[in-house]
Design an enzyme around this catalytic site. Structure first.
Site, PDB file in Angstrom:
ATOM      1  N   LYS A  48       0.793  -1.238   0.000  1.00 14.43           N
ATOM      2  CA  LYS A  48       0.000   0.000   0.000  1.00 14.43           C
ATOM      3  C   LYS A  48       0.827   1.291   0.000  1.00 14.43           C
ATOM      4  O   LYS A  48       0.296   2.380   0.224  1.00 14.43           O
ATOM      5  CB  LYS A  48      -1.009   0.050   1.173  1.00 14.43           C
ATOM      6  CG  LYS A  48      -1.869  -1.178   1.349  1.00 14.43           C
ATOM      7  CD  LYS A  48      -2.310  -1.831   0.076  1.00 14.43           C
ATOM      8  CE  LYS A  48      -3.352  -1.062  -0.687  1.00 14.43           C
ATOM      9  NZ  LYS A  48      -3.593  -1.712  -2.023  1.00 14.43           N
ATOM     10  N   HIS A 109       7.204  -7.329  -2.240  1.00 18.88           N
ATOM     11  CA  HIS A 109       6.893  -6.685  -0.955  1.00 18.88           C
ATOM     12  C   HIS A 109       7.808  -7.219   0.145  1.00 18.88           C
ATOM     13  O   HIS A 109       7.559  -6.971   1.332  1.00 18.88           O
ATOM     14  CB  HIS A 109       5.440  -6.969  -0.549  1.00 18.88           C
ATOM     15  CG  HIS A 109       4.406  -6.205  -1.318  1.00 18.88           C
ATOM     16  ND1 HIS A 109       4.577  -4.902  -1.705  1.00 18.88           N
ATOM     17  CD2 HIS A 109       3.168  -6.561  -1.757  1.00 18.88           C
ATOM     18  CE1 HIS A 109       3.496  -4.481  -2.346  1.00 18.88           C
ATOM     19  NE2 HIS A 109       2.627  -5.478  -2.394  1.00 18.88           N
ATOM     20  N   SER A 139      -5.080   2.167   4.610  1.00 12.00           N
ATOM     21  CA  SER A 139      -5.153   1.635   3.252  1.00 12.00           C
ATOM     22  C   SER A 139      -5.108   0.101   3.253  1.00 12.00           C
ATOM     23  O   SER A 139      -5.862  -0.570   2.546  1.00 12.00           O
ATOM     24  CB  SER A 139      -3.991   2.199   2.423  1.00 12.00           C
ATOM     25  OG  SER A 139      -4.032   1.724   1.098  1.00 12.00           O
TER      26      SER A 139
HETATM   27  P1  A3P Z   1      -5.308   4.397  -0.612  1.00  9.18           P
HETATM   28  O1  A3P Z   1      -5.887   3.077  -0.189  1.00  9.18           O
HETATM   29  O2  A3P Z   1      -4.862   5.223   0.552  1.00  9.18           O
HETATM   30  O3  A3P Z   1      -6.204   5.156  -1.542  1.00  9.18           O
HETATM   31  P2  A3P Z   1      -0.168  -0.168  -3.705  1.00  9.18           P
HETATM   32  O4  A3P Z   1      -0.164   0.046  -5.177  1.00  9.18           O
HETATM   33  O5  A3P Z   1       1.184  -0.194  -3.082  1.00  9.18           O
HETATM   34  O6  A3P Z   1      -1.053  -1.298  -3.304  1.00  9.18           O
HETATM   35  O7  A3P Z   1      -0.802   1.159  -3.058  1.00  9.18           O
HETATM   36  C1  A3P Z   1      -2.159   1.488  -3.234  1.00  9.18           C
HETATM   37  C2  A3P Z   1      -2.395   2.861  -2.655  1.00  9.18           C
HETATM   38  O8  A3P Z   1      -1.820   3.838  -3.551  1.00  9.18           O
HETATM   39  C3  A3P Z   1      -3.869   3.199  -2.551  1.00  9.18           C
HETATM   40  O9  A3P Z   1      -3.958   4.094  -1.436  1.00  9.18           O
HETATM   41  C4  A3P Z   1      -4.105   3.887  -3.883  1.00  9.18           C
HETATM   42  O10 A3P Z   1      -5.250   4.692  -3.926  1.00  9.18           O
HETATM   43  C5  A3P Z   1      -2.833   4.720  -3.987  1.00  9.18           C
HETATM   44  N1  A3P Z   1      -2.541   5.178  -5.361  1.00  9.18           N
HETATM   45  C6  A3P Z   1      -2.451   4.445  -6.480  1.00  9.18           C
HETATM   46  N2  A3P Z   1      -2.217   5.222  -7.553  1.00  9.18           N
HETATM   47  C7  A3P Z   1      -2.143   6.489  -7.080  1.00  9.18           C
HETATM   48  C8  A3P Z   1      -1.929   7.770  -7.707  1.00  9.18           C
HETATM   49  N3  A3P Z   1      -1.731   7.884  -9.021  1.00  9.18           N
HETATM   50  N4  A3P Z   1      -1.934   8.858  -6.912  1.00  9.18           N
HETATM   51  C9  A3P Z   1      -2.130   8.757  -5.577  1.00  9.18           C
HETATM   52  N5  A3P Z   1      -2.347   7.587  -4.936  1.00  9.18           N
HETATM   53  C10 A3P Z   1      -2.353   6.465  -5.688  1.00  9.18           C
END
Ligand code: A3P
Length: 296
Positions: A48, A109, A139
């Site tokens: 996340k 990860h 998240s």
């Molecule tokens: P949230 O759950 O806080 O919205 P990962 O890809 O490591 O699983 O992380 C996912 C998190 O990154 C999610 O956070 C997602 O919304 C956020 N995320 C993905 N793309 C993004 C972007 N372009 N800008 C901001 N946040 C982004």
């Protein structure tokens, strides 16, 4: 049969004290012996932290801003996830990585002590993305609810304790971010922050391009920015995981592209949780120069 398998959450076990899906633990010897290639680029994160975001920025840089090329496949096919072993008949990330021609971009990860040693032996470049623990906790809580491949998070208050004690998949956030931080100066690691991406996407894209030894014209830079804003990614089926069936990712429970913000923890932490968190955080982070921002 996969749909049936996914009706119950998979078991988890541990590798050196780190909770991982049992399917991953079962093929641990194979993962540990993974053969990296010198031109592999590894994107490593605690879950996340902005993995998908950085994957898409990296691919846009590699494809010289060709949006159609970036739409060639979902992000999880373009970038194999080496520590993911989904139930059969899905291929493991390891098998997908092995079948991929070079140059490869790979995702993991794993905490640094569990990264296959070949990455270090081959002196591979690593992009490590870190995000503040409070926003990660929120998240990850929603993600564990919607992702049927992970253990159930329980109630928010139960999850708070599990997270603080590292009893979540991929273990303790504290150990993860500190372990990679300590290695960053002796290995080819670019250590970046979600909060910096939010604050200055342009500057961070330039940093990434420089690490990848790629020139970015103003026009190309502008294209990468437009394609990787939260809104653009939320609407892009090749990165928003809507290509996965709902019995794997149930986006009616919580969308993968959920909030994309810094500071959403304020809507979830109680005052008591916040105080307890801050006390624990100070103890756990006392010996490190690593600093996070929980608001912008
Ligand atoms: P949230 O759950 O806080 O919205 P990962 O890809 O490591 O699983 O992380 C996912 C998190 O990154 C999610 O956070 C997602 O919304 C956020 N995320 C993905 N793309 C993004 C972007 N372009 N800008 C901001 N946040 C982004």
């Amino acid at each position: 049969s996969l749909r049936l398998t996914m009706q119950t959450r998979p078991e988890h076990a541990e590798v050196e004290g780190i909770p991982l899906a049992k399917t991953t633990c079962d093929m641990w010897d194979q993962i540990w012996r993974f053969k990296a290639r010198p031109d592999d680029l590894l994107i490593c994160t605690y879950p996340k932290a902005g993995t998908t975001w950085v994957q898409e920025i990296v691919d846009m840089i590699q494809q010289h801003g060709d949006v159609e090329k970036c739409r060639r496949a979902p992000c999880y096919t373009r970038v194999p996830f080496i520590d993911l072993a989904p139930p059969k008949p899905l291929p493991s990330g390891l098998e997908e990585a092995e079948a991929m021609p070079s140059p490869r971009t790979l995702k993991s990860h794993l905490p640094i002590q569990l990264i296959p040693p070949s990455f270090r032996d081959q002196n591979c470049k690593v992009i490590y993305v870190a995000r503040n623990a409070k926003d990660i906790m929120v998240s990850y809580y929603y993600f564990q609810k919607m992702n049927k491949g992970l253990m159930e998070p329980g109630s928010w208050s139960e999850y708070f304790d599990a997270f603080q004690n590292g009893k979540v998949p991929w273990g303790s956030w504290y150990d993860h971010v500190k372990g990679w931080w300590d290695a960053k100066d002796s290995q080819r690691i670019l250590y970046i922050f979600y909060e910096d991406l939010k604050e200055d996407l342009r500057g961070e894209i330039l940093k990434l391009a420089q690490f990848m030894e790629q020139e970015l014209s103003e026009e190309l830079l502008e294209k990468v920015i437009q394609h990787t804003t939260f809104q653009a990614m939320k609407e892009n089926p090749m990165v928003n995981y809507t290509t996965l069936p709902s019995f794997i990712f149930d986006q009616s429970v919580s969308p993968f592209m959920r909030k994309g913000a810094v500071g959403d923890w304020k809507n979830h932490f109680t005052v008591a949780q916040n105080e307890s968190f801050d006390r624990e955080y100070e103890k756990r982070m006392s010996g490190t120069s690593l600093r996070f921002r929980t608001e912008l």
